[in-house]
Write a protein that holds these residues in place. Structure first.
Motif, PDB file in Angstrom:
ATOM      1  N   TYR A 104       3.865   1.582  -1.187  1.00  0.00           N
ATOM      2  CA  TYR A 104       4.441   1.714  -2.522  1.00  0.00           C
ATOM      3  C   TYR A 104       3.415   2.242  -3.521  1.00  0.00           C
ATOM      4  N   LEU A 105       2.222   1.675  -3.514  1.00  0.00           N
ATOM      5  CA  LEU A 105       1.208   2.084  -4.487  1.00  0.00           C
ATOM      6  C   LEU A 105       0.811   3.555  -4.325  1.00  0.00           C
ATOM      7  N   ILE A 106       0.630   3.991  -3.109  1.00  0.00           N
ATOM      8  CA  ILE A 106       0.258   5.397  -2.865  1.00  0.00           C
ATOM      9  C   ILE A 106       1.392   6.315  -3.295  1.00  0.00           C
ATOM     10  N   GLU A 142       0.820  -1.207   0.000  1.00  0.00           N
ATOM     11  CA  GLU A 142       0.000   0.000   0.000  1.00  0.00           C
ATOM     12  C   GLU A 142       0.857   1.262   0.000  1.00  0.00           C
ATOM     13  N   ALA A 156       4.028   9.588  -9.895  1.00  0.00           N
ATOM     14  CA  ALA A 156       3.621   9.564 -11.302  1.00  0.00           C
ATOM     15  C   ALA A 156       2.889  10.849 -11.680  1.00  0.00           C
ATOM     16  N   VAL A 157       2.048  11.336 -10.796  1.00  0.00           N
ATOM     17  CA  VAL A 157       1.327  12.588 -11.044  1.00  0.00           C
ATOM     18  C   VAL A 157       2.313  13.747 -11.199  1.00  0.00           C
ATOM     19  N   ASP A 158       3.421  13.686 -10.464  1.00  0.00           N
ATOM     20  CA  ASP A 158       4.428  14.747 -10.528  1.00  0.00           C
ATOM     21  C   ASP A 158       5.484  14.515 -11.618  1.00  0.00           C
ATOM     22  N   SER A 189       3.932   5.719  -5.330  1.00  0.00           N
ATOM     23  CA  SER A 189       4.204   5.667  -6.767  1.00  0.00           C
ATOM     24  C   SER A 189       3.156   6.455  -7.542  1.00  0.00           C
ATOM     25  N   HIS A 190       1.921   6.456  -7.073  1.00  0.00           N
ATOM     26  CA  HIS A 190       0.880   7.257  -7.721  1.00  0.00           C
ATOM     27  C   HIS A 190       1.183   8.749  -7.593  1.00  0.00           C
ATOM     28  N   VAL A 191       1.554   9.189  -6.403  1.00  0.00           N
ATOM     29  CA  VAL A 191       1.898  10.596  -6.181  1.00  0.00           C
ATOM     30  C   VAL A 191       3.081  10.995  -7.065  1.00  0.00           C
ATOM     31  N   THR A 207       8.801   8.281 -12.592  1.00  0.00           N
ATOM     32  CA  THR A 207       8.484   6.863 -12.664  1.00  0.00           C
ATOM     33  C   THR A 207       9.082   6.227 -11.420  1.00  0.00           C
ATOM     34  N   SER A 208       8.511   5.128 -10.974  1.00  0.00           N
ATOM     35  CA  SER A 208       9.013   4.503  -9.756  1.00  0.00           C
ATOM     36  C   SER A 208       9.189   3.009  -9.959  1.00  0.00           C
TER      37      SER A 208
END
Length: 78
Positions: A15-17, A13, A23-25, A19-21, A28-29
């Motif tokens: 990592y997913l949160i 969880e 990606a928006v900025d 990595s999403h933040v 890549t992660s």
């Protein structure tokens, strides 16, 4: 190519949160579960930063000193 941020965590969880933040900025992660995976990634692709999940129940705090002493890890990434 987007800058790569390596996230070292055992918590999916987290990592997913994160990595999403990222990606928006525009980043890549990649997920790493230990220091050996981080060092392997740094030899294959340029890593712009490392994020370590340093919770009391894992060994990331001890691993941080290993990363700072390894020549494959850029000093600015920690």
């Amino acid at each position: 190519m987007k800058p790569l941020i390596v996230i070292c965590s055992h918590d999916a969880e987290f990592y997913l949160i994160l990595s999403h933040v990222l990606a928006v900025d525009g980043f890549t992660s990649a997920l790493a579960s230990n220091v050996d995976e981080i060092l392997h990634m740094t030899t294959e692709t340029p890593v712009h930063a490392l994020v370590l999940d340093c919770r009391p129940d894992n060994d990331m705090v001890q691993s941080c000193s290993r990363l700072t002493q390894d020549a494959r890890t850029p000093p600015w990434s920690l």
